[in-house]
Design a protein around this motif. Structure first.
Motif, PDB file in Angstrom:
ATOM      1  N   THR A  55       0.847  -1.190   0.000  1.00  0.00           N
ATOM      2  CA  THR A  55       0.000   0.000   0.000  1.00  0.00           C
ATOM      3  C   THR A  55       0.888   1.248   0.000  1.00  0.00           C
ATOM      4  O   THR A  55       2.091   1.165   0.297  1.00  0.00           O
ATOM      5  CB  THR A  55      -0.896   0.026   1.243  1.00  0.00           C
ATOM      6  OG1 THR A  55      -0.068   0.188   2.403  1.00  0.00           O
ATOM      7  CG2 THR A  55      -1.713  -1.260   1.369  1.00  0.00           C
ATOM      8  N   ARG A  78       1.051   3.577   2.174  1.00  0.00           N
ATOM      9  CA  ARG A  78       1.627   3.734   3.514  1.00  0.00           C
ATOM     10  C   ARG A  78       2.767   2.758   3.729  1.00  0.00           C
ATOM     11  O   ARG A  78       3.807   3.117   4.306  1.00  0.00           O
ATOM     12  CB  ARG A  78       0.549   3.535   4.575  1.00  0.00           C
ATOM     13  CG  ARG A  78       1.086   3.551   6.003  1.00  0.00           C
ATOM     14  CD  ARG A  78       1.693   4.919   6.338  1.00  0.00           C
ATOM     15  NE  ARG A  78       0.696   5.805   6.899  1.00  0.00           N
ATOM     16  CZ  ARG A  78       0.933   7.062   7.271  1.00  0.00           C
ATOM     17  NH1 ARG A  78       2.153   7.569   7.097  1.00  0.00           N
ATOM     18  NH2 ARG A  78      -0.011   7.828   7.769  1.00  0.00           N
ATOM     19  N   GLU A  79       2.617   1.513   3.263  1.00  0.00           N
ATOM     20  CA  GLU A  79       3.675   0.516   3.430  1.00  0.00           C
ATOM     21  C   GLU A  79       4.910   0.890   2.625  1.00  0.00           C
ATOM     22  O   GLU A  79       6.038   0.685   3.082  1.00  0.00           O
ATOM     23  CB  GLU A  79       3.151  -0.867   3.025  1.00  0.00           C
ATOM     24  CG  GLU A  79       2.155  -1.440   4.032  1.00  0.00           C
ATOM     25  CD  GLU A  79       1.383  -2.622   3.505  1.00  0.00           C
ATOM     26  OE1 GLU A  79       0.689  -3.277   4.313  1.00  0.00           O
ATOM     27  OE2 GLU A  79       1.445  -2.898   2.288  1.00  0.00           O
ATOM     28  N   GLU A 119       5.817   3.923   2.034  1.00  0.00           N
ATOM     29  CA  GLU A 119       6.412   5.015   2.797  1.00  0.00           C
ATOM     30  C   GLU A 119       7.215   4.472   3.966  1.00  0.00           C
ATOM     31  O   GLU A 119       8.343   4.919   4.235  1.00  0.00           O
ATOM     32  CB  GLU A 119       5.312   5.954   3.303  1.00  0.00           C
ATOM     33  CG  GLU A 119       5.824   7.204   3.995  1.00  0.00           C
ATOM     34  CD  GLU A 119       4.700   8.138   4.417  1.00  0.00           C
ATOM     35  OE1 GLU A 119       4.991   9.320   4.696  1.00  0.00           O
ATOM     36  OE2 GLU A 119       3.535   7.684   4.476  1.00  0.00           O
ATOM     37  N   LEU A 150       5.823   9.572  11.209  1.00  0.00           N
ATOM     38  CA  LEU A 150       4.536   9.338  10.557  1.00  0.00           C
ATOM     39  C   LEU A 150       3.339   9.629  11.455  1.00  0.00           C
ATOM     40  O   LEU A 150       2.195   9.426  11.047  1.00  0.00           O
ATOM     41  CB  LEU A 150       4.472   7.874  10.079  1.00  0.00           C
ATOM     42  CG  LEU A 150       5.540   7.467   9.062  1.00  0.00           C
ATOM     43  CD1 LEU A 150       5.457   5.980   8.773  1.00  0.00           C
ATOM     44  CD2 LEU A 150       5.405   8.282   7.789  1.00  0.00           C
ATOM     45  N   HIS A 156       2.854  -2.497  10.343  1.00  0.00           N
ATOM     46  CA  HIS A 156       3.197  -2.187   8.951  1.00  0.00           C
ATOM     47  C   HIS A 156       4.458  -2.933   8.522  1.00  0.00           C
ATOM     48  O   HIS A 156       4.514  -3.510   7.426  1.00  0.00           O
ATOM     49  CB  HIS A 156       3.425  -0.683   8.791  1.00  0.00           C
ATOM     50  CG  HIS A 156       2.166   0.123   8.719  1.00  0.00           C
ATOM     51  ND1 HIS A 156       1.120  -0.184   7.883  1.00  0.00           N
ATOM     52  CD2 HIS A 156       1.786   1.251   9.389  1.00  0.00           C
ATOM     53  CE1 HIS A 156       0.148   0.709   8.020  1.00  0.00           C
ATOM     54  NE2 HIS A 156       0.523   1.588   8.944  1.00  0.00           N
TER      55      HIS A 156
END
Length: 232
Positions: free
Chosen positions: A158, A160-161, A163, A181, A191
């Motif tokens: 994803t 976010r992952e 990042e 974050l 994560h």
């Protein structure tokens, strides 16, 4: 884990094996076998099924890198491998980490660090600090066919992952990731666990390598991020 921790020592130097065996034994860690070359190490792993292998890089007949590749085949309950080396940033260490080793130790390691390292990887954690891994990757990563086998498809992650993976590769700890974050540290750990599972990676060390090998993070980005952190 209540059962005694079982270790295999693979090093062609008798004094190194003897010293490590005494240190580990004094801390309640069982040395179940010793090997003087990679061939013996592979056979001993199959015979004794240790939890952790302390593997020298340079050994006769079969070196520690090839032995690590043969030991870490993706089968259940395979041991964790810690690479032993005399020189920091040995190019063989990077190759061994790419093959699945959980970290490396210099041979002049203190007794306390040695036993702590063995216990750390036994629990499934990576031994190498991300900052050290960055140095290895920055120096030895090669683009092209020689790293194709190490490529992972990041499309499964994803935003976010991605990042989180990028920041992890720059050397941030879970606590630092949480601060950057604005997340709880437990959420960051979740994560990271999902990233490892999706990419089929053993630990954070391999995650850092993949981030560089796939081009998600470059050495230049790492340096800029480091300078920004130092200035703040």
């Amino acid at each position: 884990m209540t059962e005694p921790l079982r270790v295999l020592l693979a090093d062609d130097q008798t004094l190194v094996r003897t010293g490590f065996r005494l240190i580990l034994g004094a801390d309640g860690i069982d040395v179940v076998a010793e090997a003087t070359n990679g061939t013996e190490a592979v056979e001993a792993v199959r015979r004794t099924r240790p939890d952790v292998v302390l593997m020298d890089v340079r050994m006769p007949e079969m070196d520690g890198l090839e032995a690590t590749r043969r030991i870490l085949t993706g089968t259940p309950d395979e041991p964790r491998v810690i690479i032993l080396t005399t020189f920091d940033l040995d190019r063989y260490v990077y190759a061994a980490l790419s093959a699945g080793a959980s970290g490396f130790l210099l041979k002049d390691v203190t007794p306390e660090h040695l036993t702590a390292a063995v216990r750390t990887v036994r629990t499934g954690d990576a031994l190498l600090a991300p900052a050290i891994t960055r140095r290895l990757v920055q120096r030895f990563t090669r683009r092209g066919s020689d790293t194709a086998a190490l490529h992972r498809d990041l499309a499964s992650l994803t935003p976010r992952e991605l990042e989180v993976l990028g920041l992890l590769a720059r050397g941030l700890s879970n606590a630092e990731l949480a601060t950057r974050l604005h997340l709880a540290e437990a959420t960051v750990k979740t994560h990271v666990a999902r990233i490892l599972a999706k990419l089929g990676l053993r630990d954070r060390v391999q995650a850092v390598i993949v981030a560089y090998e796939t081009g998600l993070v470059s050495a230049g980005e790492r340096e800029a991020a480091q300078q920004s952190t130092e200035q703040t």
